[in-house]
Design a protein around this motif. Structure first.
Motif, PDB file in Angstrom:
ATOM      1  N   THR A 106       2.772   6.176 -11.767  1.00 38.75           N
ATOM      2  CA  THR A 106       2.640   7.088 -12.910  1.00 38.75           C
ATOM      3  C   THR A 106       1.207   7.583 -13.038  1.00 38.75           C
ATOM      4  O   THR A 106       0.960   8.780 -13.248  1.00 38.75           O
ATOM      5  CB  THR A 106       3.073   6.388 -14.209  1.00 38.75           C
ATOM      6  N   ALA A 107       0.241   6.667 -12.907  1.00 38.34           N
ATOM      7  CA  ALA A 107      -1.175   7.046 -13.009  1.00 38.34           C
ATOM      8  C   ALA A 107      -1.570   7.981 -11.873  1.00 38.34           C
ATOM      9  O   ALA A 107      -2.293   8.967 -12.077  1.00 38.34           O
ATOM     10  CB  ALA A 107      -2.048   5.798 -13.000  1.00 38.34           C
ATOM     11  N   ALA A 108      -1.087   7.687 -10.651  1.00 35.96           N
ATOM     12  CA  ALA A 108      -1.427   8.522  -9.489  1.00 35.96           C
ATOM     13  C   ALA A 108      -0.867   9.933  -9.645  1.00 35.96           C
ATOM     14  O   ALA A 108      -1.514  10.914  -9.262  1.00 35.96           O
ATOM     15  CB  ALA A 108      -0.900   7.871  -8.211  1.00 35.96           C
ATOM     16  N   ARG A 109       0.335  10.032 -10.191  1.00 38.61           N
ATOM     17  CA  ARG A 109       0.938  11.357 -10.414  1.00 38.61           C
ATOM     18  C   ARG A 109       0.186  12.136 -11.478  1.00 38.61           C
ATOM     19  O   ARG A 109       0.100  13.370 -11.429  1.00 38.61           O
ATOM     20  CB  ARG A 109       2.404  11.193 -10.825  1.00 38.61           C
ATOM     21  N   TYR A 110      -0.393  11.435 -12.430  1.00 39.40           N
ATOM     22  CA  TYR A 110      -1.119  12.084 -13.524  1.00 39.40           C
ATOM     23  C   TYR A 110      -2.471  12.623 -13.051  1.00 39.40           C
ATOM     24  O   TYR A 110      -3.003  13.571 -13.623  1.00 39.40           O
ATOM     25  CB  TYR A 110      -1.325  11.078 -14.662  1.00 39.40           C
ATOM     26  N   TYR A 111      -3.015  11.999 -11.986  1.00 39.64           N
ATOM     27  CA  TYR A 111      -4.314  12.433 -11.448  1.00 39.64           C
ATOM     28  C   TYR A 111      -4.166  12.751  -9.959  1.00 39.64           C
ATOM     29  O   TYR A 111      -4.744  12.061  -9.105  1.00 39.64           O
ATOM     30  CB  TYR A 111      -5.369  11.344 -11.658  1.00 39.64           C
ATOM     31  N   PRO A 112      -3.409  13.805  -9.616  1.00 35.96           N
ATOM     32  CA  PRO A 112      -3.129  14.097  -8.201  1.00 35.96           C
ATOM     33  C   PRO A 112      -4.360  14.503  -7.395  1.00 35.96           C
ATOM     34  O   PRO A 112      -4.345  14.426  -6.162  1.00 35.96           O
ATOM     35  CB  PRO A 112      -2.119  15.247  -8.275  1.00 35.96           C
ATOM     36  N   GLN A 113      -5.423  14.936  -8.068  1.00 36.52           N
ATOM     37  CA  GLN A 113      -6.628  15.354  -7.347  1.00 36.52           C
ATOM     38  C   GLN A 113      -7.425  14.152  -6.831  1.00 36.52           C
ATOM     39  O   GLN A 113      -8.310  14.311  -5.986  1.00 36.52           O
ATOM     40  CB  GLN A 113      -7.514  16.236  -8.242  1.00 36.52           C
ATOM     41  N   LEU A 114      -7.102  12.959  -7.339  1.00 40.44           N
ATOM     42  CA  LEU A 114      -7.815  11.751  -6.918  1.00 40.44           C
ATOM     43  C   LEU A 114      -7.071  11.064  -5.781  1.00 40.44           C
ATOM     44  O   LEU A 114      -5.840  11.092  -5.718  1.00 40.44           O
ATOM     45  CB  LEU A 114      -7.962  10.782  -8.098  1.00 40.44           C
ATOM     46  N   LEU A 115      -7.811  10.432  -4.895  1.00 40.14           N
ATOM     47  CA  LEU A 115      -7.208   9.655  -3.809  1.00 40.14           C
ATOM     48  C   LEU A 115      -6.627   8.364  -4.389  1.00 40.14           C
ATOM     49  O   LEU A 115      -7.316   7.610  -5.073  1.00 40.14           O
ATOM     50  CB  LEU A 115      -8.279   9.312  -2.767  1.00 40.14           C
ATOM     51  N   SER A 116      -5.347   8.132  -4.138  1.00 39.24           N
ATOM     52  CA  SER A 116      -4.706   6.875  -4.554  1.00 39.24           C
ATOM     53  C   SER A 116      -3.923   6.366  -3.354  1.00 39.24           C
ATOM     54  O   SER A 116      -2.898   6.926  -2.988  1.00 39.24           O
ATOM     55  CB  SER A 116      -3.789   7.095  -5.758  1.00 39.24           C
ATOM     56  N   MET A 117      -4.402   5.302  -2.760  1.00 43.96           N
ATOM     57  CA  MET A 117      -3.921   4.880  -1.451  1.00 43.96           C
ATOM     58  C   MET A 117      -3.812   3.361  -1.391  1.00 43.96           C
ATOM     59  O   MET A 117      -4.693   2.644  -1.856  1.00 43.96           O
ATOM     60  CB  MET A 117      -4.931   5.385  -0.412  1.00 43.96           C
ATOM     61  N   MET A 118      -2.684   2.882  -0.860  1.00 44.60           N
ATOM     62  CA  MET A 118      -2.521   1.453  -0.641  1.00 44.60           C
ATOM     63  C   MET A 118      -3.217   1.066   0.666  1.00 44.60           C
ATOM     64  O   MET A 118      -3.215   1.840   1.627  1.00 44.60           O
ATOM     65  CB  MET A 118      -1.038   1.076  -0.549  1.00 44.60           C
ATOM     66  N   GLY A 119      -3.791  -0.115   0.686  1.00 40.54           N
ATOM     67  CA  GLY A 119      -4.575  -0.517   1.855  1.00 40.54           C
ATOM     68  C   GLY A 119      -3.779  -1.205   2.946  1.00 40.54           C
ATOM     69  O   GLY A 119      -4.204  -2.248   3.450  1.00 40.54           O
ATOM     70  N   ASN A 120      -2.610  -0.653   3.318  1.00 38.41           N
ATOM     71  CA  ASN A 120      -1.867  -1.225   4.439  1.00 38.41           C
ATOM     72  C   ASN A 120      -2.483  -0.719   5.737  1.00 38.41           C
ATOM     73  O   ASN A 120      -2.233   0.405   6.176  1.00 38.41           O
ATOM     74  CB  ASN A 120      -0.387  -0.866   4.386  1.00 38.41           C
ATOM     75  N   THR A 121      -3.266  -1.571   6.362  1.00 37.51           N
ATOM     76  CA  THR A 121      -4.061  -1.152   7.517  1.00 37.51           C
ATOM     77  C   THR A 121      -3.240  -0.970   8.787  1.00 37.51           C
ATOM     78  O   THR A 121      -3.690  -0.298   9.717  1.00 37.51           O
ATOM     79  CB  THR A 121      -5.169  -2.184   7.783  1.00 37.51           C
ATOM     80  N   LEU A 122      -2.029  -1.557   8.849  1.00 39.31           N
ATOM     81  CA  LEU A 122      -1.241  -1.466  10.083  1.00 39.31           C
ATOM     82  C   LEU A 122      -0.869  -0.024  10.428  1.00 39.31           C
ATOM     83  O   LEU A 122      -0.696   0.314  11.599  1.00 39.31           O
ATOM     84  CB  LEU A 122       0.033  -2.323   9.972  1.00 39.31           C
TER      85      LEU A 122
END
Length: 384
Positions: A106-122
């Motif tokens: 919900t927060a990521a959708r509210y601020y789409p201009q910001l990078l929101s990324m999970m750290g799955n390195t694989l």
């Protein structure tokens, strides 16, 4: 211009991440630890100018525009949501529950201009990048079966903590299984719709965890996923995953995709392939070699993947003059918060299956559940 970085966490990932960030030109301005002592010790070791045990001191730091969150899962949602609300770009580890993941989405959708990324390195490991490309090009034909094996030593900390507690996000399924669930979705381009699983905790106490305390997080997990297709249809990909963390002194990380015309196998950081009818496997991508210091707590595939992820972050931010702006291209294949919600939903479905012994459907929540739902139902019954 690269953004200034604030790091949450003092564990093994943070110890590896900070030197990698610095090597790519990022400036790490602030470090958060659970205690002042922890934060101070690591900040001195890694040469970070500011440390604190108060989260707001990092989030409000004027030189921090990118926040990397590597802390216990039960704390992740609170920091990630707050960081986005303040206007910071976020790279973070998994949350503890699907509800927490939904709040992050919900927060990521509210601020789409910001990078929101999970750290799955694989997803960034060259072997899996190459495997995905070959699958898209049809190396194995029509995908049929995925088989994953991850064996290694115990995931428990030296002292009793969140890694021992299933409800706090500890255990092989949540810690390692979640990265595999995401990886299989990345490789196949499909999502699981039904799952079946079994979890066990073979080591409930040890020399350091004893008395009234017991480990509730799983150290063995086996689960199956039906991906793509729908309902009882025979179409789609069948996946089996075995996780065993009762093998000290050894580490196995093998991902195999079998199709109608061949198979691909990633063993550690190397990729092998064999087409039906050929005499043997061929090495498609060798081990590029890890030049950094050895880290016992972090397996080589995750270590190399983390290095590749940091390089992708540099390319993403370097493309813009404004230090908070980023380009989607270099991180287009990264795990999104929406992917994180899907993964957490699968994890919880596997846990339900382990309790019920039945196949469970994977239903991703579209709205946050009412925290007072049970109370409202009880009041309604009383009225009637």
């Amino acid at each position: 211009m690269l953004p200034g970085v604030g790091v949450f966490g003092t564990g093994s990932t943070a110890r590896v991440l900070v030197p990698l960030l610095k090597a790519e030109g990022f400036e790490v301005h602030a470090l958060w630890g659970r205690s002042e002592e922890e934060a101070c010790c690591l900040a001195k070791e890694l040469g970070i100018p500011f440390h604190t045990s108060r989260s707001d001191d990092v989030l409000l730091h004027q030189d921090v525009d990118l926040v990397c969150i590597y802390i216990p899962p039960s704390m992740t949602r609170q920091i990630a949501v707050k960081a986005l609300g303040i206007g910071k770009n976020v790279v973070c580890e998994k949350a503890a529950t699907a509800v927490d993941s939904f709040k992050m989405v919900t927060a990521a959708r509210y601020y789409p201009q910001l990078l929101s990324m999970m750290g799955n390195t694989l997803r960034f490991l060259p072997a899996f990048v190459a495997m995905r490309q070959l699958l898209v090009e049809g190396y194995v034909g029509e995908m049929q079966v995925c088989d994953v094996r991850v064996y290694g030593p115990s995931l428990l900390d030296q002292s009793y903590g969140w890694t021992c507690e299933e409800l706090m996000g500890g255990g092989g399924l949540h810690t390692v299984g979640s990265t595999i669930i995401d990886l299989l979705s990345y490789l196949t381009g499909a999502r699981a719709h039904r799952v079946h699983g079994l979890l066990r905790t073979f080591v409930q106490q040890n020399g350091l965890i004893r008395g009234i305390r017991r480990v509730t997080s799983d150290d063995f997990c086996f689960f199956q996923m039906l991906m793509g297709g729908t309902g009882s249809s025979s179409s789609g990909v069948c996946c089996t995953v075995t996780l065993n963390f009762n093998m000290p002194g050894s580490f196995v990380h093998e991902v195999m995709v079998v199709g109608s015309t061949g198979r691909l196998v990633a063993r550690g950081t190397e990729l092998y392939g064999q087409r039906n009818g050929s005499k043997g496997e061929e090495l498609l991508l060798g081990d590029s070699g890890w030049v950094g210091p050895e880290v016992k707590e972090m397996p080589l595939p995750h270590l190399c993947g983390l290095s590749s992820m940091v390089k992708a972050l540099r390319q993403s931010f370097q493309a813009h003059e404004e230090r908070r702006s980023w380009a989607r291209g270099p991180v287009a294949t990264a795990t999104t918060f929406e992917d994180g919600l899907y993964v957490q939903t699968v994890v919880e479905a596997v846990k339900r299956s382990s309790c019920s012994g039945e196949w469970e459907c994977v239903e991703i929540m579209s709205q946050e559940p009412d925290p007072n739902h049970n109370l409202c139902e009880a009041l309604q019954r009383n009225k009637n």
